[in-house]
Write a protein that holds these residues in place. Structure first.
Motif, PDB file in Angstrom:
ATOM      1  N   GLU A   1       1.421  -8.213  14.484  1.00 41.41           N
ATOM      2  CA  GLU A   1       1.041  -7.249  15.204  1.00 41.41           C
ATOM      3  C   GLU A   1       1.233  -5.598  14.580  1.00 41.41           C
ATOM      4  O   GLU A   1       1.934  -5.433  13.806  1.00 41.41           O
ATOM      5  CB  GLU A   1       1.765  -7.043  16.709  1.00 41.41           C
ATOM      6  N   ALA A   2       0.250  -4.862  15.217  1.00 39.05           N
ATOM      7  CA  ALA A   2       0.252  -3.546  14.473  1.00 39.05           C
ATOM      8  C   ALA A   2       1.606  -2.908  14.530  1.00 39.05           C
ATOM      9  O   ALA A   2       2.280  -2.272  13.361  1.00 39.05           O
ATOM     10  CB  ALA A   2      -0.809  -2.415  15.107  1.00 39.05           C
ATOM     11  N   TYR A   3       2.235  -2.938  15.552  1.00 36.52           N
ATOM     12  CA  TYR A   3       3.882  -2.163  15.775  1.00 36.52           C
ATOM     13  C   TYR A   3       4.783  -3.015  14.852  1.00 36.52           C
ATOM     14  O   TYR A   3       5.766  -2.620  14.037  1.00 36.52           O
ATOM     15  CB  TYR A   3       3.985  -2.214  17.081  1.00 36.52           C
ATOM     16  N   GLU A   4       4.658  -4.328  14.724  1.00 31.88           N
ATOM     17  CA  GLU A   4       5.540  -5.365  13.928  1.00 31.88           C
ATOM     18  C   GLU A   4       5.222  -4.663  12.683  1.00 31.88           C
ATOM     19  O   GLU A   4       6.334  -4.363  11.909  1.00 31.88           O
ATOM     20  CB  GLU A   4       5.090  -6.532  14.125  1.00 31.88           C
ATOM     21  N   ARG A   5       3.992  -4.709  12.041  1.00 29.67           N
ATOM     22  CA  ARG A   5       3.862  -4.346  10.725  1.00 29.67           C
ATOM     23  C   ARG A   5       4.374  -2.852  10.371  1.00 29.67           C
ATOM     24  O   ARG A   5       5.104  -2.819   9.376  1.00 29.67           O
ATOM     25  CB  ARG A   5       2.511  -4.252  10.437  1.00 29.67           C
ATOM     26  N   LEU A   6       4.251  -1.913  11.185  1.00 30.72           N
ATOM     27  CA  LEU A   6       4.653  -0.668  11.042  1.00 30.72           C
ATOM     28  C   LEU A   6       6.166  -0.540  10.978  1.00 30.72           C
ATOM     29  O   LEU A   6       6.705   0.135  10.166  1.00 30.72           O
ATOM     30  CB  LEU A   6       4.009   0.355  11.690  1.00 30.72           C
ATOM     31  N   ILE A   7       6.577  -1.152  11.872  1.00 31.28           N
ATOM     32  CA  ILE A   7       8.249  -1.158  12.083  1.00 31.28           C
ATOM     33  C   ILE A   7       8.989  -1.801  10.845  1.00 31.28           C
ATOM     34  O   ILE A   7       9.822  -1.348  10.105  1.00 31.28           O
ATOM     35  CB  ILE A   7       8.876  -1.987  13.420  1.00 31.28           C
ATOM     36  N   LEU A   8       8.388  -2.865  10.254  1.00 35.40           N
ATOM     37  CA  LEU A   8       8.591  -3.545   9.101  1.00 35.40           C
ATOM     38  C   LEU A   8       8.648  -2.617   7.832  1.00 35.40           C
ATOM     39  O   LEU A   8       9.519  -2.183   7.192  1.00 35.40           O
ATOM     40  CB  LEU A   8       7.864  -4.917   8.761  1.00 35.40           C
ATOM     41  N   ASP A   9       7.394  -1.913   8.054  1.00 34.77           N
ATOM     42  CA  ASP A   9       7.375  -0.816   6.715  1.00 34.77           C
ATOM     43  C   ASP A   9       8.372   0.346   6.802  1.00 34.77           C
ATOM     44  O   ASP A   9       8.759   0.779   5.602  1.00 34.77           O
ATOM     45  CB  ASP A   9       5.843  -0.192   6.954  1.00 34.77           C
ATOM     46  N   ALA A  10       8.577   0.725   7.956  1.00 34.20           N
ATOM     47  CA  ALA A  10       9.737   1.910   8.069  1.00 34.20           C
ATOM     48  C   ALA A  10      11.167   1.333   7.826  1.00 34.20           C
ATOM     49  O   ALA A  10      11.630   1.990   7.114  1.00 34.20           O
ATOM     50  CB  ALA A  10       9.906   2.299   9.408  1.00 34.20           C
ATOM     51  N   MET A  11      11.326   0.016   8.054  1.00 32.80           N
ATOM     52  CA  MET A  11      12.464  -0.424   7.735  1.00 32.80           C
ATOM     53  C   MET A  11      12.517  -0.645   6.228  1.00 32.80           C
ATOM     54  O   MET A  11      13.714  -0.653   5.491  1.00 32.80           O
ATOM     55  CB  MET A  11      12.676  -1.796   8.312  1.00 32.80           C
ATOM     56  N   ARG A  12      11.557  -1.052   5.481  1.00 32.15           N
ATOM     57  CA  ARG A  12      11.584  -0.857   3.977  1.00 32.15           C
ATOM     58  C   ARG A  12      11.325   0.506   3.425  1.00 32.15           C
ATOM     59  O   ARG A  12      11.441   0.541   2.326  1.00 32.15           O
ATOM     60  CB  ARG A  12      10.345  -1.830   3.400  1.00 32.15           C
ATOM     61  N   GLY A  13      11.149   1.444   4.297  1.00 35.45           N
ATOM     62  CA  GLY A  13      10.900   2.968   3.683  1.00 35.45           C
ATOM     63  C   GLY A  13       9.784   3.083   3.028  1.00 35.45           C
ATOM     64  O   GLY A  13       9.462   4.154   2.489  1.00 35.45           O
ATOM     65  N   ASP A  14       8.496   2.140   3.448  1.00 34.14           N
ATOM     66  CA  ASP A  14       7.356   2.369   3.134  1.00 34.14           C
ATOM     67  C   ASP A  14       6.504   3.232   3.914  1.00 34.14           C
ATOM     68  O   ASP A  14       6.291   3.044   5.162  1.00 34.14           O
ATOM     69  CB  ASP A  14       6.579   1.237   2.849  1.00 34.14           C
ATOM     70  N   ARG A  15       6.270   4.549   3.491  1.00 37.51           N
ATOM     71  CA  ARG A  15       5.314   5.522   4.525  1.00 37.51           C
ATOM     72  C   ARG A  15       3.892   5.432   4.426  1.00 37.51           C
ATOM     73  O   ARG A  15       3.297   6.184   5.001  1.00 37.51           O
ATOM     74  CB  ARG A  15       5.682   6.819   4.000  1.00 37.51           C
ATOM     75  N   THR A  16       3.320   4.487   3.647  1.00 35.91           N
ATOM     76  CA  THR A  16       1.807   4.537   3.476  1.00 35.91           C
ATOM     77  C   THR A  16       0.960   4.641   4.724  1.00 35.91           C
ATOM     78  O   THR A  16      -0.080   5.416   4.738  1.00 35.91           O
ATOM     79  CB  THR A  16       1.400   3.341   2.592  1.00 35.91           C
ATOM     80  N   LEU A  17       1.429   4.055   5.684  1.00 36.64           N
ATOM     81  CA  LEU A  17       0.767   4.002   6.822  1.00 36.64           C
ATOM     82  C   LEU A  17       1.094   4.873   7.844  1.00 36.64           C
ATOM     83  O   LEU A  17       0.873   4.649   9.097  1.00 36.64           O
ATOM     84  CB  LEU A  17       0.558   2.535   7.353  1.00 36.64           C
ATOM     85  N   PHE A  18       1.874   5.960   7.415  1.00 39.58           N
ATOM     86  CA  PHE A  18       2.213   6.750   8.669  1.00 39.58           C
ATOM     87  C   PHE A  18       1.943   8.062   8.347  1.00 39.58           C
ATOM     88  O   PHE A  18       1.127   8.588   7.368  1.00 39.58           O
ATOM     89  CB  PHE A  18       3.904   6.907   8.372  1.00 39.58           C
ATOM     90  N   THR A  19       1.852   8.985   9.300  1.00 40.85           N
ATOM     91  CA  THR A  19       1.231  10.256   9.330  1.00 40.85           C
ATOM     92  C   THR A  19       2.218  11.290   8.878  1.00 40.85           C
ATOM     93  O   THR A  19       3.425  11.229   8.906  1.00 40.85           O
ATOM     94  CB  THR A  19       0.668  10.484  10.679  1.00 40.85           C
ATOM     95  N   THR A  20       1.710  12.638   8.485  1.00 48.20           N
ATOM     96  CA  THR A  20       2.532  13.598   8.172  1.00 48.20           C
ATOM     97  C   THR A  20       2.532  14.767   9.099  1.00 48.20           C
ATOM     98  O   THR A  20       1.742  14.984   9.694  1.00 48.20           O
ATOM     99  CB  THR A  20       2.202  14.081   6.606  1.00 48.20           C
ATOM    100  N   ALA A  21       3.625  15.656   8.929  1.00 47.79           N
ATOM    101  CA  ALA A  21       3.620  16.888   9.953  1.00 47.79           C
ATOM    102  C   ALA A  21       2.743  17.654   9.531  1.00 47.79           C
ATOM    103  O   ALA A  21       2.050  18.377  10.621  1.00 47.79           O
ATOM    104  CB  ALA A  21       5.177  17.634   9.537  1.00 47.79           C
TER     105      ALA A  21
END
Ligand code: BG6
Length: 467
Positions: A401-421
């Motif tokens: 799921e979208a949230y699962e994918r992104l939580i996993l990315d955050a746990m790995r420190g991968d910011r590719t799919l996150f937004t910036t300030a």
């Protein structure tokens, strides 16, 4: 997956998002072995204990986890849950995190998830600072990241007093959707469409996300946000950036953010006269809603990206609650041929221009519409289409799921799919004229497509939906 076991501190642990997505998502990640170990500490305003939180989690899974829950997996998950009421204060939270770390043993990582309304974000950040749970931690922030430019700047400033920018993961779950990422693959892995991906060939773009859902139990959140802040300044603009951005120099966080932010910088400020705000009849009677509420449950708008690729091409965005259908489509309308040799009445042009349509359903769907000849005597034309559905390919493995994918990315420190300030602050700046002078809300009937004036907004074009 991440290398180390994770301690997750979940603020807003008994809220709607936690129940619908985060607890089921964390359960899936833990039980399917995506993370090497995990402890979850729920935090919220509710004065409950860990056992009561476990029952909240269990009911959430029963309602929203649509696969089988085995007793073994549930027991393990329930055993990993703990709870600290906000009223217990920072010291109690620190103690719970220490206990969680000790029970996992060895090296662990700390992930805070702020699933709280805008007004709850800074108090939670302050509490984490006081509890000294900042060093080496990551923090996922939920949209809308402020409610206007001033509050976004303040929020980012205050946030940076406690967390460094590299620790902050601003989540936009639309970017975690497989079909959204597939837009990047489609655009940049193929030579076919890029040459026509500009103002010379594209007439306009629609990003249309009607929902049938109403408010549910979210009035507390929704009254503070409304459709524009909930969906447009977040999800729809992020998707717009994927559609509109230049090719990044690499598929990595910095180059992708750079190109997205260039799109946001090129956007013209949203003019209130290009916006239709709506509210469904009956909204004001719902629990927790101000009987005179001016909060919009529907929004449609026209915006422009004033750069070489897109100057003059309108982007029409629409989303709302309690509409006729639930859809998430992006439709690219191409220019019509300069001249037609087909006789009047043959059907050409009558059914609109060629469209390339992305459907952000759970699995990618795409279609390309074109005119073709109807079999038989003479020359009758019909609008036909090429259809693609990822589900038919046999390529669908274990889908996150979208949230699962992104939580996993955050746990790995991968910011590719996150937004910036800075990207987000720019979007608030673009929104400022609308925030300052929002047009009045117009009522619409539940089950409709929104207020009548949406047709004037898009004329002489037409909304692509309903298909
Ligand atoms: C959320 C919004 O971010 O996205 C909700 O807060 C909305 O109001 C939801 O319903 C839509 O997400 P999805 O994944 O169901 O399209």
């Amino acid at each position: 997956g991440p290398r180390f076991p994770q301690v997750v501190v979940l603020f807003g642990a008994t809220g709607d998002l936690a129940k619908r997505k985060l607890l089921p998502g964390l359960y899936h990640l833990a039980s399917a072995g995506f993370i090497p170990g995990c402890r979850i500490i729920g935090v919220s305003l509710d004065d409950i204990d860990a056992d009561a939180f476990r029952s909240v989690a269990r009911s959430a899974l029963d309602a929203f986890f649509n696969r089988k829950i085995t007793p073994g997996d549930w027991d393990a998950f329930a055993g990993s849950l703990d709870y600290v009421p906000l009223s217990a204060g920072p010291a109690a939270l620190k103690a719970a995190v220490d206990a969680a770390r000790a029970s996992l043993g060895g090296e662990t990582r700390l992930l805070h998830y702020l699933s709280v309304p805008p007004s709850g974000a800074l108090p939670a950040v302050r509490m984490l600072g006081e509890a000294q749970l900042v060093e080496g931690a990551r923090i996922i922030m939920e949209k809308p990241f402020g409610v206007d430019l001033a509050s976004a700047v303040t929020l980012n400033g205050k946030l940076h007093e406690v967390f460094a920018e590299e620790q902050i993961f601003r989540i936009d779950h639309f970017l975690g959707k497989e079909p959204a990422q597939n837009i990047l693959a489609f655009r940049f892995a193929n030579g076919l469409f890029e040459p026509i991906w500009n103002r010379n060939f594209i007439d306009h773009v629609q990003i249309d996300v009607p929902e049938t859902l109403g408010l549910g139990k979210r009035s507390g959140f929704y009254e503070q946000t409304g459709a524009y802040r909930d969906m447009v300044v977040t999800h729809l603009f992020q998707i717009l950036a994927f559609i509109a951005m230049e090719p990044p120099t690499a598929l990595e966080p910095a180059p992708i953010s750079e190109e997205k932010n260039k799109v946001f910088r090129s956007m013209l400020p949203i003019q209130p006269s290009d916006v239709v705000r709506g509210q469904y009849s009956g909204y004001r009677d719902e629990d927790g809603v101000d009987p005179q509420s001016e909060t919009e449950t529907f929004i449609a708008l026209k915006c422009f990206i004033d750069n070489w690729r897109w100057a003059g091409v309108p982007f029409f965005l629409r989303t709302g609650k309690r509409l006729a259908e639930g859809q998430r489509i992006i439709s690219i309308a191409f220019r019509e041929p300069p001249k037609s040799m087909f006789p009047v009445g043959s059907g050409v042009g009558a059914q609109g221009p060629n469209h390339l349509t992305f459907d952000l359903a759970d699995a990618s769907k795409m279609s390309l519409s074109f005119y073709g000849k109807r079999p038989g005597p003479g020359m009758r034309l019909d609008k036909l289409s090429l259809q693609f559905a990822m589900r038919d390919t046999g390529l669908m493995g274990e889908v996150l799921e979208a949230y699962e994918r992104l939580i996993l990315d955050a746990m790995r420190g991968d910011r590719t799919l996150f937004t910036t300030a800075d990207g987000i602050e720019r979007l608030w700046q673009v929104s400022q004229p609308l925030m300052e002078a929002p047009p009045p809300v117009r009522l619409y009937e539940p089950g409709s497509w929104g207020p009548k004036s949406i047709h004037q907004l898009i004329a002489p074009h037409a909304w692509r939906l309903p298909f």
